[in-house]
Write an enzyme that holds these catalytic residues in place. Structure first.
Site, PDB file in Angstrom:
ATOM      1  N   SER A 169     -17.005  26.929  48.682  1.00 40.75           N
ATOM      2  CA  SER A 169     -16.996  28.093  47.802  1.00 40.75           C
ATOM      3  C   SER A 169     -15.874  27.914  46.786  1.00 40.75           C
ATOM      4  O   SER A 169     -14.743  27.569  47.155  1.00 40.75           O
ATOM      5  CB  SER A 169     -16.770  29.382  48.603  1.00 40.75           C
ATOM      6  OG  SER A 169     -16.801  30.501  47.745  1.00 40.75           O
ATOM      7  N   GLU A 170     -16.174  28.143  45.514  1.00 38.87           N
ATOM      8  CA  GLU A 170     -15.224  27.810  44.456  1.00 38.87           C
ATOM      9  C   GLU A 170     -13.958  28.652  44.481  1.00 38.87           C
ATOM     10  O   GLU A 170     -12.981  28.326  43.813  1.00 38.87           O
ATOM     11  CB  GLU A 170     -15.882  27.929  43.091  1.00 38.87           C
ATOM     12  CG  GLU A 170     -16.212  29.337  42.663  1.00 38.87           C
ATOM     13  CD  GLU A 170     -16.933  29.361  41.325  1.00 38.87           C
ATOM     14  OE1 GLU A 170     -16.458  30.073  40.433  1.00 38.87           O
ATOM     15  OE2 GLU A 170     -17.966  28.678  41.181  1.00 38.87           O
ATOM     16  N   ASN A 171     -13.946  29.759  45.242  1.00 41.76           N
ATOM     17  CA  ASN A 171     -12.733  30.555  45.308  1.00 41.76           C
ATOM     18  C   ASN A 171     -11.735  30.019  46.325  1.00 41.76           C
ATOM     19  O   ASN A 171     -10.696  30.634  46.556  1.00 41.76           O
ATOM     20  CB  ASN A 171     -13.055  32.027  45.603  1.00 41.76           C
ATOM     21  CG  ASN A 171     -13.710  32.227  46.962  1.00 41.76           C
ATOM     22  OD1 ASN A 171     -14.551  31.431  47.370  1.00 41.76           O
ATOM     23  ND2 ASN A 171     -13.354  33.285  47.657  1.00 41.76           N
ATOM     24  N   SER A 228      -9.908  23.558  44.037  1.00 37.39           N
ATOM     25  CA  SER A 228     -11.339  23.751  44.196  1.00 37.39           C
ATOM     26  C   SER A 228     -12.104  23.199  42.992  1.00 37.39           C
ATOM     27  O   SER A 228     -13.102  22.492  43.149  1.00 37.39           O
ATOM     28  CB  SER A 228     -11.648  25.242  44.366  1.00 37.39           C
ATOM     29  OG  SER A 228     -13.016  25.441  44.604  1.00 37.39           O
TER      30      SER A 228
END
Length: 221
Positions: free
Chosen positions: A57-59, A99
């Site tokens: 997940s990019e967060n 990320s």
């Protein structure tokens, strides 16, 4: 596999859960996979038996696990959609810069993204529409489509008003040119080839002619 009827249509449509499970079937063992916001986040709940898949997940989470049962959510553990998730064994946390370095640097094998439109040549539009009521949201999609070698799109086959989302050419602002590898909709699975959309499979109960009628671009067999 259960199906639901499309409103005012005779076609059978997969539910969001069934569509997520279908996408998961095509993710190879050992893959690192980014899940975009919206429908793609549900793919983390489905890993075929005998496979190990690491969801990103990019967060800032590598090792996204299934959605937690209601009442057992960790309020500090969410994905990029602000949806409660769990952390799989061995998961790692990191800041956004790390990320995005993973995404841009070719360290992710597959990205599963939503879309407003996909063109037959693989062009993707998923960050802005022409409707002023819905402000654009760039997010990390543009980084993903240039840094990840395989882009899967997961979406409804048509808009709420019945207009096609699989087009000869996109009319919305583009996220990337010729980047989509495969499209998964509630009606069909389609590969993007140099000749255009090629049918992989239809949702059970649908005919090619019916699905073609809801698709602007030609579906090849």
């Amino acid at each position: 596999m259960t199906v639901q009827k499309l409103n005012a249509q005779t076609l059978n449509a997969l539910s969001d859960a069934e569509l997520a499970a279908r996408v998961a079937q095509d993710i190879p063992d050992g893959s690192y996979v980014n899940l975009g916001i919206g429908k793609p986040t549900h793919v983390s709940s489905y890993v075929p038996e005998g496979r190990e898949v690491t969801y990103h997940s990019e967060n800032g989470l590598l090792g996204v696990g299934p959605t937690p049962p209601e009442g057992e959510e960790d309020v500090e553990l969410i994905d990029a959609s602000k949806r409660y998730v769990t952390a799989a064994p061995g998961a790692a946390y990191f800041e956004h810069s790390d990320s995005f370095a993973m995404m841009r640097g070719g360290h992710i094998d597959i990205a599963v993204l939503g879309a407003y439109q996909v063109a037959e040549n693989g062009d993707l539009a998923n960050w802005a529409t022409l409707d002023e009521k819905f402000p654009p949201a760039v997010g990390g999609a543009m980084d993903l489509v240039v840094g990840v070698p395989r882009i899967f799109v997961m979406m409804r086959h048509v808009n709420r008003d019945g207009t096609p989302k699989l087009l000869k050419r996109c009319t919305y602002p583009l996220t990337g040119l010729g980047v989509v590898s495969r499209v998964y909709t509630d009606l069909a699975v389609l590969d993007v080839t140099p000749a255009g959309f090629r049918l992989v499979e239809l949702t059970p109960g649908n005919s090619l002619s019916d699905v073609q009628a809801m698709t602007e671009a030609t579906i090849l067999t």
